[in-house]
Design a protein around this motif. Structure first.
Motif, short mmCIF file in Angstrom:
data_model
loop_
_atom_site.label_atom_id
_atom_site.label_comp_id
_atom_site.label_asym_id
_atom_site.label_seq_id
_atom_site.Cartn_x
_atom_site.Cartn_y
_atom_site.Cartn_z
N ARG A 46 -2.48 -15.63 -6.10
CA ARG A 46 -4.05 -15.94 -6.10
C ARG A 46 -4.95 -16.17 -5.18
NH1 ARG A 46 -3.45 -19.69 -12.19
NH2 ARG A 46 -2.49 -18.20 -13.09
N ILE A 47 -5.20 -15.05 -4.77
CA ILE A 47 -6.28 -15.04 -3.69
C ILE A 47 -7.53 -14.47 -3.91
CG2 ILE A 47 -6.34 -14.11 -1.19
CD1 ILE A 47 -3.41 -14.43 -0.72
N SER A 48 -8.54 -14.78 -3.60
CA SER A 48 -9.83 -14.21 -4.01
C SER A 48 -9.97 -13.20 -3.08
CB SER A 48 -11.20 -15.23 -3.63
OG SER A 48 -12.30 -14.52 -3.42
N LEU A 49 -10.64 -11.85 -3.47
CA LEU A 49 -10.80 -10.70 -2.54
C LEU A 49 -11.88 -11.10 -1.56
CD1 LEU A 49 -10.08 -7.83 -4.81
CD2 LEU A 49 -8.42 -9.13 -3.63
N THR A 50 -12.66 -11.97 -1.87
CA THR A 50 -13.78 -12.31 -0.53
C THR A 50 -13.10 -13.01 0.48
OG1 THR A 50 -14.39 -14.30 -1.90
CG2 THR A 50 -15.58 -12.09 -2.40
N ASP A 51 -11.95 -13.52 0.39
CA ASP A 51 -11.27 -14.49 1.24
C ASP A 51 -10.71 -13.74 2.27
OD1 ASP A 51 -10.21 -16.47 2.90
OD2 ASP A 51 -9.85 -17.77 1.32
N HIS A 52 -11.30 -13.02 3.08
CA HIS A 52 -10.70 -12.03 4.20
C HIS A 52 -9.48 -12.74 5.08
CE1 HIS A 52 -13.97 -9.01 4.25
NE2 HIS A 52 -13.59 -9.15 3.06
N SER A 53 -9.76 -14.09 5.51
CA SER A 53 -8.70 -14.93 6.22
C SER A 53 -7.45 -15.01 5.53
CB SER A 53 -9.43 -16.17 6.57
OG SER A 53 -10.51 -15.87 7.61
N ALA A 54 -7.75 -15.48 4.14
CA ALA A 54 -6.57 -15.75 3.53
C ALA A 54 -5.69 -14.60 3.20
CB ALA A 54 -7.06 -16.22 1.99
N ILE A 55 -6.48 -13.15 2.93
CA ILE A 55 -5.59 -11.84 2.88
C ILE A 55 -4.85 -11.71 4.07
CG2 ILE A 55 -5.97 -9.35 2.49
CD1 ILE A 55 -8.48 -10.40 0.56
N ILE A 56 -5.71 -11.97 5.11
CA ILE A 56 -4.82 -11.58 6.50
C ILE A 56 -3.65 -12.51 6.63
CG2 ILE A 56 -4.97 -11.80 8.91
CD1 ILE A 56 -6.34 -9.32 7.86
N ASP A 57 -3.69 -13.73 6.38
CA ASP A 57 -2.45 -14.67 6.44
C ASP A 57 -1.40 -14.30 5.73
OD1 ASP A 57 -4.06 -16.13 8.29
OD2 ASP A 57 -4.56 -17.87 6.73
N LEU A 58 -1.70 -13.87 4.35
CA LEU A 58 -0.60 -13.52 3.41
C LEU A 58 -0.08 -12.19 3.82
CD1 LEU A 58 0.73 -13.19 0.65
CD2 LEU A 58 -1.35 -11.67 -0.06
N VAL A 59 -0.94 -11.22 4.73
CA VAL A 59 -0.04 -9.97 5.00
C VAL A 59 1.07 -10.43 6.37
CG1 VAL A 59 -0.45 -7.99 6.38
CG2 VAL A 59 -1.94 -8.45 4.33
N ARG A 60 0.30 -11.34 7.21
CA ARG A 60 1.08 -11.70 8.29
C ARG A 60 2.48 -12.35 7.86
NH1 ARG A 60 -3.79 -12.64 12.47
NH2 ARG A 60 -3.78 -10.64 13.35
N GLY A 61 2.08 -13.45 6.89
CA GLY A 61 3.08 -14.35 6.27
C GLY A 61 4.22 -13.70 5.71
N GLU A 62 4.04 -12.58 4.86
CA GLU A 62 4.76 -11.79 4.18
C GLU A 62 5.23 -10.57 4.66
OE1 GLU A 62 6.31 -12.98 1.69
OE2 GLU A 62 5.14 -14.31 1.00
N ALA A 63 4.89 -10.19 6.18
CA ALA A 63 5.18 -9.00 6.64
C ALA A 63 5.03 -7.79 6.20
CB ALA A 63 6.61 -9.08 7.29
N ILE A 64 3.78 -7.88 5.55
CA ILE A 64 3.27 -6.57 4.62
C ILE A 64 3.26 -5.40 5.43
CG2 ILE A 64 1.43 -5.71 3.30
CD1 ILE A 64 3.06 -7.79 1.66
N ASP A 65 3.78 -4.23 5.36
CA ASP A 65 3.61 -3.31 6.00
C ASP A 65 2.38 -2.27 5.80
OD1 ASP A 65 6.43 -2.97 7.38
OD2 ASP A 65 7.03 -3.30 5.10
N LEU A 66 2.02 -2.37 4.58
CA LEU A 66 0.70 -1.54 4.22
C LEU A 66 -0.07 -2.22 2.92
CD1 LEU A 66 -0.89 1.28 4.98
CD2 LEU A 66 0.52 2.01 3.08
N THR A 67 -1.26 -2.21 3.25
CA THR A 67 -2.38 -2.62 2.15
C THR A 67 -3.01 -1.62 1.57
OG1 THR A 67 -2.25 -4.88 3.30
CG2 THR A 67 -3.89 -4.04 1.64
N ILE A 68 -3.15 -1.63 0.11
CA ILE A 68 -4.11 -0.60 -0.51
C ILE A 68 -4.97 -1.38 -1.08
CG2 ILE A 68 -4.07 1.20 -2.16
CD1 ILE A 68 -0.66 0.35 -0.99
N VAL A 69 -6.30 -1.02 -0.93
CA VAL A 69 -7.51 -1.34 -1.68
C VAL A 69 -7.78 -0.92 -2.99
CG1 VAL A 69 -9.82 -2.32 -1.27
CG2 VAL A 69 -8.30 -2.22 0.61
N GLY A 70 -7.95 -1.49 -4.00
CA GLY A 70 -8.30 -1.08 -5.27
C GLY A 70 -9.65 -0.79 -5.31
#
Length: 433
Positions: A46-70
């Motif tokens: 549950r992260i707002s798509l306007t919260d770029h910092s939170a999205i970046i934190d999620l990607v780094r925290g979960e070690a996401i390899d690739l993000t796709i924007v819908g």
């Protein structure tokens, strides 16, 4: 491999479904924020798509390899630029490239600069200026009034008289129909007549791969009546766009667009959506979208044979030519089930029944667009467009039959849908969404 999809609708559910279905290796799927259907195949955050910092934190925290924007809004807001500055892999166009959708005035200027066939137009910076253009009679009795900015498919009004056109100007400028931010400028366009077709493609900045052409139904009512929506249904299959016309679209629209983007300094990487009108004078471009359409994605993605993971991995690195993108040779359809009152005010939290009976039907997939779980764990409505019932078939008639058979098993209080998806009785006269 860990993949994150940003968004919460039927398009994102379809993307995640295809990532899982077509992958040839193990995946961990995430979605932000997601919905009830998506939660069955991916971990929803549950992260707002306007919260770029939170999205970046999620990607780094979960070690996401690739993000796709819908959806389009994060792209217009520069989410891809933020990822690139942080050295993170993402699929989608930059903020500069996203202007092809986020500003219709910019897009029309781009088309003019690169000699891409489109409707004649004028830009108005105020209601008075728009009325002055209309009263000049430059477009005759019929005109199309369009909000310049993002309007969720509701920013276009086709009119048949000067009085209707002036009323449309005031409707858009009032902020009641779409957000005021989208109507700081208006476009006044000639109303084109012909057959409308959507053509989507994957692009990596230079190379591209076409998707099967589609035809959609934007209006809420049968026989294409009532206000525009985000889309009430769509079909794909042989005959949607014949080969010679497709070649002309590629030559006159697809390739000049990609070349023009490179020339202007924003090579297009991601998914490009072309809204086309096939007129008596040849194909003309109505609009660009800079992401996968909804519900076009649902009908198109069920025909993909190639690994969607491989396609998305190739786009940011400019290796799309190394991926052989293949599709099935049959037809497909998606029928959208919506809440009563949509596209205006509608009730949410209404229990949905019957999906368990649809799960076993042949070649049928139901994608969730606006659903959630109640506190008691029941599946309930959570949006205007709620479900996208999607099916494949050897012919379009077979696909449509499977869709409507499945629809017959689903119900909730106030459920509405069009019963004429796939039946195009008359030429369309519209200029995008």
């Amino acid at each position: 491999m860990k993949l994150l999809v940003l968004g919460a609708g039927g398009r994102e559910h379809a993307i995640l479904w295809s990532l899982k279905k077509t992958s040839h290796f193990s995946l961990e799927l995430y979605c932000a924020p997601g919905n009830a259907g998506i939660a069955e195949i991916a971990a929803c955050k549950r992260i707002s798509l306007t919260d770029h910092s939170a999205i970046i934190d999620l990607v780094r925290g979960e070690a996401i390899d690739l993000t796709i924007v819908g959806p389009e809004a994060p792209l217009a807001d520069g989410i891809v630029d933020v990822f690139e500055r942080n050295g993170l892999a993402i699929v989608g166009p930059t903020q500069a490239a996203s202007r092809l959708e986020s500003s219709k005035a910019f897009a029309k200027g781009f088309m003019a600069r690169h000699h891409i066939p489109t409707a004649e137009y004028r830009v108005a910076n105020s209601a008075d200026e728009a009325e002055e253009i209309l009263r000049s009679g430059v477009f005759g009795p019929a005109a199309v009034i369009k909000a310049d900015g993002l309007a969720a498919g509701k920013g276009v009004i086709v009119t048949s008289s000067p009085a209707e056109a002036e009323e449309a100007v005031h409707m858009l400028m009032s902020g009641d129909l779409v957000e005021a931010e989208a109507t700081r400028k208006l476009l006044i366009e000639e109303a084109l007549s012909g057959t409308e077709v959507s053509l989507l493609l994957f692009a990596d900045g230079r190379d591209y791969a076409l998707m099967p052409p589609a035809r959609d139904h934007k209006r809420i009512g049968e026989n294409d009546t009532g206000p525009n929506t985000g889309g009430m249904g769509v079909v794909t299959g042989p005959g949607i766009l014949e080969s010679r016309t497709l070649q002309r679209v590629v030559r006159e629209i697809v390739e000049p667009t990609l070349a023009g983007a490179r020339t202007e300094g924003f090579p297009f990487r991601g998914v490009l959506f072309l809204g086309l009108m096939l007129t008596a004078d040849g194909p003309k471009l109505l609009e660009y979208n800079v992401r996968m359409g909804d519900p076009e994605t649902q009908a198109i993605i069920v025909r993909l044979k190639t690994s969607l993971v491989d396609i998305f991995k190739a786009i940011p690195t400019g290796r799309l030519r190394e991926v052989k993108v293949e599709w099935t040779n049959d037809s497909s359809a998606c029928v959208v089930l919506a809440s009563k009152g949509y596209p205006a005010h509608y009730k949410m939290g209404v229990p949905i029944e019957g999906l368990d009976r649809v799960a076993s039907l042949e070649q049928v997939t139901v994608f969730h667009a606006g659903t959630k779980r109640s506190e008691a764990g029941k599946l309930v409505t959570a949006g205007g467009r709620v479900l996208g019932v999607t099916a494949r078939g050897e012919t379009l008639e077979t696909a449509m039959g499977r869709c409507y058979n499945a629809v017959g098993h689903i119900k909730w209080g106030g459920m509405q849908y069009r019963r004429d998806i796939g039946k195009f009785r008359k030429p369309l006269s519209r200029a995008g969404s």
